[in-house]
Design an enzyme around this catalytic site. Structure first.
Site, PDB file in Angstrom:
ATOM      1  N   GLU A 268       0.185   3.690   1.697  1.00 28.32           N
ATOM      2  CA  GLU A 268       0.220   4.159   3.084  1.00 28.32           C
ATOM      3  C   GLU A 268       1.575   3.877   3.733  1.00 28.32           C
ATOM      4  O   GLU A 268       1.932   4.505   4.731  1.00 28.32           O
ATOM      5  CB  GLU A 268      -0.895   3.515   3.892  1.00 28.32           C
ATOM      6  CG  GLU A 268      -2.289   4.029   3.572  1.00 28.32           C
ATOM      7  CD  GLU A 268      -2.535   5.447   4.079  1.00 28.32           C
ATOM      8  OE1 GLU A 268      -1.898   5.844   5.077  1.00 28.32           O
ATOM      9  OE2 GLU A 268      -3.363   6.155   3.480  1.00 28.32           O
TER      10      GLU A 268
ATOM     11  N   TYR B   7      -1.822   0.209  10.534  1.00 28.93           N
ATOM     12  CA  TYR B   7      -2.052  -0.453   9.247  1.00 28.93           C
ATOM     13  C   TYR B   7      -0.810  -0.359   8.370  1.00 28.93           C
ATOM     14  O   TYR B   7      -0.346  -1.361   7.796  1.00 28.93           O
ATOM     15  CB  TYR B   7      -3.248   0.191   8.550  1.00 28.93           C
ATOM     16  CG  TYR B   7      -3.428  -0.238   7.113  1.00 28.93           C
ATOM     17  CD1 TYR B   7      -4.032  -1.447   6.794  1.00 28.93           C
ATOM     18  CD2 TYR B   7      -3.014   0.592   6.063  1.00 28.93           C
ATOM     19  CE1 TYR B   7      -4.203  -1.835   5.462  1.00 28.93           C
ATOM     20  CE2 TYR B   7      -3.186   0.220   4.743  1.00 28.93           C
ATOM     21  CZ  TYR B   7      -3.783  -1.002   4.443  1.00 28.93           C
ATOM     22  OH  TYR B   7      -3.946  -1.376   3.131  1.00 28.93           O
TER      23      TYR B   7
ATOM     24  N   SER C 156       0.816  -1.216   0.000  1.00 29.04           N
ATOM     25  CA  SER C 156       0.000   0.000   0.000  1.00 29.04           C
ATOM     26  C   SER C 156       0.849   1.265   0.000  1.00 29.04           C
ATOM     27  O   SER C 156       1.922   1.314   0.610  1.00 29.04           O
ATOM     28  CB  SER C 156      -0.897  -0.003   1.242  1.00 29.04           C
ATOM     29  OG  SER C 156      -1.518   1.246   1.438  1.00 29.04           O
TER      30      SER C 156
END
Length: 338
Positions: A134, A156, A132
């Site tokens: 992120e 996460y 990801s």
């Protein structure tokens, strides 16, 4: 010979689009689903109703945190490809459930890799790990590419960094075909309604239909690189068809703010977002990621992949779908049986 694939997270947004793609390409598809007292297969139910694909799609109960059961399943079905898309995938929720997030995202990925390693002793299997954007967090350079250092800002993102490095280590240490796809935000009309883009399109449709008065959001100035999920699963597949295992960024190369997306969506319905959107501090993250912008040059050069749906098209697709959904909801509420 017909290829087979195992998809974890098959009932999610990406899993449903990837299932469609693989079935179209002639694969036999196996999916991992968690046992639940309610049905969770809404995004793939239409595939069971298609006589041409129903016999080539099979679901198996399981959980990414149950490594032994996962290994047993992988050894039983012996897939040619494994796509690990399953996760606790909501960044804000990961602050409330950090341990569970690490178990599903990080340890779950490790369990997939270990199952694949055991299968790889007798049969070559290719593994795709859903990484990801992120992971870049508070970015150290812009745009972000495969060589950009990770600087995660949430439980996460930390779990995804762990899964990313385990994938690289299994590739190097066990000579496995294990690749990471570092995907920037990708949305669709199948996106979960707690994710910001779908929350916006769903609310705009309901406001237009007279079912809702306000939309409450957090940081409107956060900027993201948004693409269409249907484009991105094509990239996942191409990553596993590449001659060598490698890691790839998939992105549009364009960033816009949450505010910009709101404006696009509400304009589709001839509404002014400023009249309906209000800020609610509950939706702010404890540590904000202000800007994500991907450079997918490597994917274009080596895979021939580019994002084909721009943000305006994406907003139009999602808004039209959710306005029609709101209209059906309004009609159902107004219908009174005689």
């Amino acid at each position: 010979m017909t290829k087979s694939a195992l998809i974890t997270g098959i009932t999610g947004q990406d899993g449903s689009y990837l299932t469609e793609l693989l079935l179209e390409k002639g694969y036999n598809v196996h999916g991992l689903v968690r046992r639940s007292s309610t049905f969770t297969t809404g995004r793939i139910d239409h595939l069971y109703q298609d006589v041409h694909t129903e016999s080539r799609l099979r679901l198996h109960y399981g959980d990414l945190t149950d490594g032994q059961a996962l290994t047993n399943l992988v050894l039983e079905i012996q897939p040619d490809e494994i796509y690990n898309l399953g996760a606790q995938s909501h960044v804000r929720v990961s602050y409330d459930q950090p341990v569970y997030t690490l178990q599903t995202v990080g340890v779950g990925a490790l369990n997939v890799l270990e199952a694949a390693r055991l299968l790889n002793k007798t049969k070559t299997v290719r593994v795709y790990q859903a990484s990801s954007s992120e992971m870049f967090g508070e970015v150290l350079e812009t745009p972000q590419k495969e060589t950009t250092p990770f600087n995660p800002q949430s439980p996460y993102a930390c779990a995804k960094v762990y899964a990313y490095h385990q994938t690289v280590n299994y590739r190097r240490g066990y000579d496995m075909f294990a690749s990471n796809g570092i995907l920037f935000n990708h949305e669709s009309e199948r996106r979960g309604e707690t994710f910001v883009t779908r929350k916006i399109t769903r609310a705009a449709g309901r406001i237009k239909a007279g079912l809702q008065q306000k939309l409450y959001l957090g940081n409107l100035d956060a900027k993201r690189d948004w693409g269409y999920a249907k484009d991105y699963v094509e990239g996942m597949w191409r990553i596993l068809q590449h001659d060598e295992a490698d890691d790839f960024v998939l992105a549009t190369g364009r960033t816009e703010s949450v505010r910009d997306f709101c404006k696009l969506v509400f304009e589709q319905l001839d509404l002014n977002y400023e009249e309906y959107v209000e800020i609610d501090p509950r939706y702010f993250r404890p540590a904000e990621v202000d800007l994500l912008l991907g450079d997918a040059s490597k994917a274009k050069e080596k895979l021939g992949w580019t994002a084909t749906t721009d943000l305006e098209q994406l907003a139009r697709i999602m808004t039209q779908h959710d306005y029609e959904l709101a209209q059906r909801e309004s009609h159902a509420k107004s219908f009174v049986p005689s």
